[in-house]
Scaffold this active site. Structure first.
Site: not given
Length: 581
Positions: A112, A173, A175, A236
């Site tokens: 990718s 990432h 992309t 979180e």
């Protein structure tokens, strides 16, 4: 008595049973003829949209090869209680379709990083490097310097447009990284991932480049831990050490980003409640990071904590579209690819369906007259739809035929990956296994810890201004240049034009409408100086332009000359008609 062989008998029964499920209207030849004629007429009525694209929305289904698109179409229909095969996805409605060749400079089957650099930066490159040319080498920092290439996101920002990225993976990432970063390794997410040699040679991590390279207006996805100092508890998951910050340089990139935006309408959020409270009308910059790493799969998503890709796409567009100069937005369905790597077809297809709904939402928020929307993939996977299944059979189910080993198999299978389940030369018996569950792992032919990519061409679908440029079979690097041309950004701005408005002609002359912006000044000067004298224009102006060796420049000047000649011809005819009336 002659006995039927098992395969022959099975095929006979299949044909018999399949005829039962066929709808009555589909048995009528007129059903198909009428449908075909309606499709034909729609094609004949289609007009080319040659407007300049004010906005571009690029939807990238990571790993969404044509097999994945077909299977997702069927699943989407079946989730709506239809048989599925006849379903029309939103992306299916795009009128212009082409194919892109995805090979890398050094690999037949790409990753990718190399593909992202191709369709975003317009340059093919090597496996594992991102935002750099093929002169750079994987993992070697010093080869990165001087070989950086910029993306259409950067070109759009330079043109004054707002820009954004939305992903279901981490925002660092590969992309999204191809839109803003330059790295000899796609894996240098934070400074903790940089080898000592890379640090010595001055290479910086992708997370740092996210906030420093291009002024990105909207950043939505996961990836909190790459932005925070090592050991920092996640808001979180404060008790989960795997969610803690990773940075070894002590920098808090989120705080740095907020400081850089002081005095501007900028907001950072990490949960859905705060995200929902964001007012796009009062927000110019938005960073929303919902997970420490990648966002959750759609089938695992906590709708109270994490928004869907439909919601993130809508928020991004509403923030960006306030810019009168337009925007560029990259929306990635990134976890399609990751689910395929796990041989988990259900998760992959649900991700693809979610992406299609995001496409639908984007189309409702934009105008096709000024917004170019493109849907494509970076690469495919060794993923197949096989067997003679009945119409309407669950795409996640089993084939009614059994193998010669007298064991059933699923409609969806992989060429390699962790789904290789052959033990003692025997496949597992899945007669009592529910293959439709979200975590079911499909059978794979070759054992691999992680499934690979596929190397065949991927589809490119487009609608909006200059969408007809996306046709035929092209190099994947063509995509960035075609989008840029449509929007009049980047290197080739010949599409930037002025449309001459005419008072009343029902049939304006050919070549009278489009003149290059950079030649318009010459035309207006001559027009005002000579007051409609076409001969003087020809003699004093266009024919005395300094000659150029650039064929494109010569062609452009030729178009301008033809335009003004046609314009004055039409003007004289209009004046004659006026005198005679």
């Amino acid at each position: 008595m002659k006995k039927f062989k098992q395969p022959s008998l099975s095929l006979f029964l299949l044909v018999l049973l399949a005829s039962i499920v066929a709808s009555l209207e589909e048995e009528n030849p007129e059903f198909w003829r009428t449908q075909a004629q309606e499709t034909l007429q729609a094609a004949l009525n289609r007009k080319l949209n040659t407007n300049v694209a004010k906005n571009i929305v690029l939807f990238l289904g990571d790993g969404m090869g044509i097999t994945t698109m077909t299977a997702a179409r069927i699943l989407k229909g079946q989730l709506q209680n239809h048989t599925g095969e006849e379903t029309v996805m939103t992306m299916d409605t795009f009128p212009h379709v082409g194919l892109a060749k995805v090979y890398a400079v050094d690999f037949q089957v790409p990753d990718s990083a190399s593909t992202g650099t191709a369709y975003l930066c317009g340059v093919k490159t090597n496996f594992n490097v991102v935002g750099v040319s093929a002169a750079a080498r994987n993992g070697i920092c010093r080869t990165q310097k001087g070989n950086e290439v910029t993306s259409i996101l950067h070109w759009a920002k330079e043109a004054g447009k707002s820009v954004g990225i939305v992903t279901t993976t981490r925002v660092q990432h590969v992309t999204p990284a191809a839109a803003y970063a330059h790295s000899a390794s796609r894996s240098w997410y934070s400074d903790a991932d940089l080898p000592a040699d890379a640090k010595r040679n001055g290479c910086t991590d992708i997370a740092s480049q996210l906030i420093n390279n291009t002024d990105i207006d909207v950043i939505i996805g996961g990836g909190r831990k790459y932005m925070s100092p090592k050991g920092t508890a996640d808001p979180e998951y404060p008790t989960d050490p795997s969610a803690n910050g990773l940075r070894e340089d002590g920098r808090d990139l989120i705080k740095e980003w907020l400081k850089m935006k002081e005095g501007k309408a900028a907001q950072y959020v990490w949960n859905k409640a705060d995200f929902d409270a964001i007012d796009p009308a009062k927000t110019d910059y938005l960073m929303a990071l919902f997970e420490p790493g990648d966002m959750r799969y759609e089938l695992d998503r906590d709708s109270k904590m994490d928004p869907s890709i439909v919601e993130t796409t809508e928020k991004a567009i509403r923030v960006l579209q306030k810019n009168p100069k337009g925007f560029f937005l990259l929306v990635e369905g990134g976890r399609i690819d990751q689910a395929h790597h796990e041989n988990c077809a259900s998760k992959a297809l649900h991700e693809a369906v979610a992406l299609d709904y995001a496409v639908e939402r984007a189309l409702t928020l934009t105008n096709e007259e000024d917004t170019l929307t493109v849907v494509t993939a970076d690469h495919s996977h060794p993923f197949t739809i096989n067997g003679f299944t009945f119409r309407g059979s669950s795409i996640l189910g089993k084939v009614p035929l059994w193998g010669t080993d007298f064991l059933p198999f699923t409609t969806l299978m992989y060429g390699n990956g962790p789904g290789h389940k052959i033990v003692n030369n025997k496949r597992p018996d899945i007669r009592k296994v529910d293959t439709k569950t979200k975590d079911y792992v499909q059978l794979a032919a070759v054992p691999m810890a992680k499934e690979t990519h596929g190397g065949e061409d991927v589809a490119v679908l487009a609608r909006g201004p200059m969408a007809h440029l996306f046709q035929g079979v092209n190099e994947q690097s063509y995509i960035a240049h075609a989008m840029a041309y449509a929007a009049c950004v980047g290197q080739n701005q010949r599409h930037c034009h002025v449309t001459m408005t005419t008072a009343s002609p029902e049939h304006p002359p050919e070549n009278a409408g489009i003149i290059e912006n950079r030649h318009m000044g010459d035309l207006l000067r001559m027009f005002l100086d000579v007051l409609y004298d076409e001969d003087v224009i020809k003699e004093e102006g266009f024919y005395k332009w300094e000659s150029s060796k650039d064929p494109a420049e010569q062609q452009s000047k030729g178009v301008a000359l033809k335009s003004v000649t046609a314009f004055f011809t039409w003007l004289r005819e209009a004046e004659d008609e006026s005198d005679n009336s």
